[in-house]
Design an enzyme around this catalytic site. Structure first.
Site, PDB file in Angstrom:
ATOM      1  N   GLU A 254       5.423  50.380  82.178  1.00 45.64           N
ATOM      2  CA  GLU A 254       6.827  50.002  82.318  1.00 45.64           C
ATOM      3  C   GLU A 254       7.643  50.938  83.207  1.00 45.64           C
ATOM      4  O   GLU A 254       8.610  50.504  83.823  1.00 45.64           O
ATOM      5  CB  GLU A 254       7.481  49.925  80.924  1.00 45.64           C
ATOM      6  CG  GLU A 254       6.895  48.851  80.020  1.00 45.64           C
ATOM      7  CD  GLU A 254       7.081  47.458  80.571  1.00 45.64           C
ATOM      8  OE1 GLU A 254       8.139  47.191  81.182  1.00 45.64           O
ATOM      9  OE2 GLU A 254       6.155  46.631  80.417  1.00 45.64           O
TER      10      GLU A 254
ATOM     11  N   SER B 282      21.770  21.132  21.358  1.00 41.16           N
ATOM     12  CA  SER B 282      21.347  21.843  20.144  1.00 41.16           C
ATOM     13  C   SER B 282      20.815  23.245  20.393  1.00 41.16           C
ATOM     14  O   SER B 282      20.507  23.960  19.429  1.00 41.16           O
ATOM     15  CB  SER B 282      20.274  21.012  19.414  1.00 41.16           C
ATOM     16  OG  SER B 282      20.817  19.788  18.976  1.00 41.16           O
TER      17      SER B 282
END
Length: 782
Positions: free
Chosen positions: A201, A479
């Site tokens: 690079e 319930s």
């Protein structure tokens, strides 16, 4: 003629005068133009200088301090292994697969294993926990049909008492851009990676000042000869500027800014700092919606290893990806990726950074790149939602999505997987049986011992990160609320025992203003016998076991609705409640998580432990930040809770939950309660074994009737979950303060065990009836 000669000098004079005037004008023009030119020049330089100062401020502001918003990483519980542990070889293999361990013939690298039947050789990964570091180790494990027989050191054969694997990653809390990275310092980066990066690079990185005219000219010449763009002239610093500060737009203005900012970056920071930032910033791949940035994370993403452990061929492949992670994706375009990798190796040889023979061997190797899904997070969105809500008590959303926190949770992948499978399977079966295709469900499972939430399923599709029904489906529980009524009664042993008689006859409650409340039993019938001049007498135990509404309502009114609400608060119910009698039968809205909390207090014998999903939080560098220790408070005396739980056991044997026996392993003893809201809109079941407590809801999101009772819908899911967990039965041991007695269920008096109406019930010592029933007396009149 003479006169004419005399006039000539006069004309010459005029011409000279005009010439002199032009010279004077020209001089004045020049003298006038210099300030103009200087002004024009200043007008260009000053704004340029100001703009450079602006860019300089941008560079310093963004590059100083914290440079990246790091996502929080969320981990499940780490599997702890010990001899004689109830765990199958298949479950262990599934755990290794979820962790991304690779099956190899010779498992020498961390994160690998070999299997031969029910025996394993595993090389674990090192991991930093909140209570210390676990080192990598090679171990041998052997399993029987349902248990872990033992653990030994693979090299020495020494036995190991306890082994802790690294925890599975189950989620990330991302910043808005969804970037992820593992930060590394420059001294943690292999020198070969730096050499390869610079060789490919930016060979002149340590010689230029941010911009390299030589590189630009070389790239221009190469591109002109090729007739297309084949090489870039950007320095490594310019690439960092583009990725860190700017966008990817291809304009001259962006290139101009890039060059100026590169010069400024190099002016303020040294080369090593810039290089380290580049190594952590560069984009190197995509994992679904997660962007892979930096070589530290890319090393784990592609190879499952830390950066410092990579071989030359692996390093070269990562550097090859810089040019284009998608174009050179080694999973989808392997030939192209390996060709580029070999070019990187060749450049290293040319620059004397790698020996030719090593490069030749590396070029022949094809690195074992992990499959795409091997590092993907196990998606449990409903549980992550719970974690985020609990974390918000102590952290801001910004901290959660930017500080790189490491969050250790209580999720048990085995329990989570079992819960997901049970919810999906049973809802699919209900649909095939004719239930609405939009039927949905949710479930929460927690550990009885410590209140740790082990599984959360927010819907039929457990991977869908939408409406979380486990936390946000606030529905009437029916319930499920009744145990609070009966616990309130049992806390008054001088008034109520399980053998107390309740009236289940018709009830009419004057609500005032001409309104009346007339509760009905599910079957629209009253139950019980006529005894001592009273009709419809039922045992308190039977009223709960068979979920009689009228008897429960009459009991709750006698106790006082506010008193029952106090009991609910003690059990852990925190939502607003209205003091209406209908609350006694479940006209109160709760979520599955709420009900899990309530039933956990019952499962824990009256000790309330706030359910928790988090164990500890560490900083990004592994420093302990906060612990979430166990918090226990005695909410109720253990005796009335024990009595209540004995009735809840009976619910699953002979009451509304008796169909559980079709789903549970034979002999497994559990306790629980069904719940059904009006018009069969909501189906509930909540209950517990000795080791697990869970609550399940089944219904429709739009509140239409689902046509399901608690026993037909949620109970089936609950039973399927518990059957998959290898859970422990409730203990049959009696506390010293409890005595069993046979009771004639017709009248609540003592009876012989051969009495045809006898039932054995527990009592607090000294509270059992003192009178015997005449069993031959026929008082049954239902």
């Amino acid at each position: 003629m003479f006169g004419l000669r005399k006039k000539r000098p006069k004309k010459r004079k005029k011409r000279r005068a005009r010439k002199n005037r032009r010279k004077r004008v020209s001089m004045r023009d020049r003298l006038f133009r210099w300030p103009v030119l200087l002004s024009l020049l200043a007008a260009g330089v000053v704004p340029f200088f100001i703009y450079v100062l602006y860019l300089d401020a941008q560079v310093q502001t963004q590059f100083e301090g914290k440079r990246w918003a790091l996502p929080a990483h969320v981990y499940a519980r780490a599997l702890e292994l010990y001899p004689d542990q109830p765990l199958t070889a298949g479950q262990f293999a599934a755990e290794l697969k979820m962790l991304g361990y690779r099956e190899l013939s010779r498992p020498q690298l961390p994160g690998s294993y070999a299997r031969l039947g029910d025996a394993f050789v595993v090389t674990t990964r090192a991991f930093q926990f909140w209570d210390g570091a676990e080192k990598s180790a090679s171990l041998r494990l052997e399993f029987s049909a349902d248990r872990l027989l033992g653990i030994w050191q693979a090299n020495t054969g020494d036995s190991v008492d306890l082994l802790r694997l690294d925890p599975p990653l189950i989620g990330n809390i991302y910043p808005s851009h969804r970037e992820d990275r593992i930060l590394v310092k420059l001294d943690e980066v292999p020198p070969l990676l730096i050499d390869a990066l610079l060789a490919v690079e930016d060979r002149e990185f340590f010689n230029h000042h941010g911009v390299s005219p030589q590189s630009i000219l070389r790239a221009l010449w190469v591109n002109l000869r090729a007739g297309k763009t084949v090489q870039g002239g950007s320095t490594l610093t310019q690439q960092l500027v583009k990725n860190f500060f700017l966008t990817n737009e291809r304009t001259l203005w962006r290139k101009f800014n890039e060059a100026i900012m590169a010069l400024l970056l190099e002016f303020h920071y040294d080369k090593n700092e810039i290089l380290e930032a580049y190594i952590n910033e560069i984009y190197l791949g995509q994992d679904g919606r997660r962007a892979i940035h930096g070589f530290g994370l890319a090393s784990q993403f592609y190879f499952g290893q830390p950066l410092k452990k990579l071989a030359p061929e692996q390093i070269a492949l990562l550097v090859a990806l810089v040019k284009g992670p998608s174009y050179y994706d080694p999973r989808r375009r392997s030939a192209r990726a390996f060709e580029r990798r070999n070019l990187v190796l060749q450049l290293l040889v040319e620059q004397g950074k790698l020996a030719p023979e090593i490069a030749q061997r590396a070029s022949a190797e094809k690195p074992a790149v992990l499959p795409q899904n091997s590092t993907r997070v196990s998606r449990v969105p409903a549980f992550i939602d719970l974690v985020r809500r609990q974390l918000r008590r102590d952290y801001s959303d910004t901290d959660l999505s930017s500080e790189g926190l490491r969050i250790f949770t209580t999720l048990d992948p085995i329990v989570q997987r079992a819960t997901e499978q049970a919810v999906s399977l049973q809802l699919d079966r209900l649909q095939r049986e004719g239930v609405d295709a939009d039927i949905q469900g949710a479930a929460v499972v927690a550990n009885v011992n410590d209140g740790e939430v082990q599984a959360v399923v927010g819907g039929r599709d457990p991977r869908f990160a939408g409406f979380n029904r486990a936390l946000d489906a606030i529905r009437p529980v029916g319930s499920l609320i009744k145990p609070a009524v009966y616990l309130t009664a049992l806390m008054r042993p001088e008034q109520y025992t399980l053998a107390s008689l309740l009236d289940d006859g018709p009830l009419d409650v004057d609500m005032g203003g001409g309104e009346h409340w007339q509760p009905q039993n599910f079957d629209r019938q009253s139950h019980g016998v006529n005894y001592a001049g009273k009709s419809h007498q039922v045992l308190l135990n039977d009223a709960l076991v068979h979920s009689y509404n009228i008897a429960t309502a009459r009991l709750g009114i006698a106790l006082g609705v506010p008193t029952v609400i106090d009991t609910l608060r003690g059990l852990g119910a925190e939502r607003p409640l209205t003091e209406y009698p209908a609350l006694l039968l479940g006209a109160a809205n709760f979520s599955p998580l709420d009900m899990t909390q309530v039933y956990h207090t019952l499962a824990a014998g009256g000790f309330r432990t706030p359910l928790r999903a988090i164990r500890a939080v560490l900083t990004a560098d592994g420093q302990p930040l906060q612990r979430y220790p166990l918090s226990v408070k005695r909410a109720f005396d253990t005796i009335p809770v024990y009595l209540l739980n004995s009735s809840l056991r009976a619910v699953t044997r002979e009451g509304t939950g008796q169909s559980l026996q079709y789903y549970l392993p034979k002999g497994l003893v559990v306790a629980g309660k069904t719940g059904t809201s009006d018009d069969l809109r909501d189906s509930w079941f909540a209950g517990f074994s000795d080791s697990h407590v869970a609550a399940v809801w089944v219904g429709l999101d739009d509140n239409r009737p689902a046509g399901l009772t608690g026993s037909r819908g949620a109970l089936r899911v609950w039973g399927d979950i518990l059957s998959r967990l290898g859970t422990r039965s409730l203990s049959a041991d009696l506390p010293a303060e409890i005595k069993l007695a046979w009771i004639d269920r017709r009248n609540g008096l003592l009876a012989d065990d051969d009495c045809p109406y006898a039932v054995q019930l527990p009592f607090a010592v000294g509270t059992q009836p003192g009178e015997y029933s005449a069993c031959e007396l026929d008082v049954l009149d239902e």
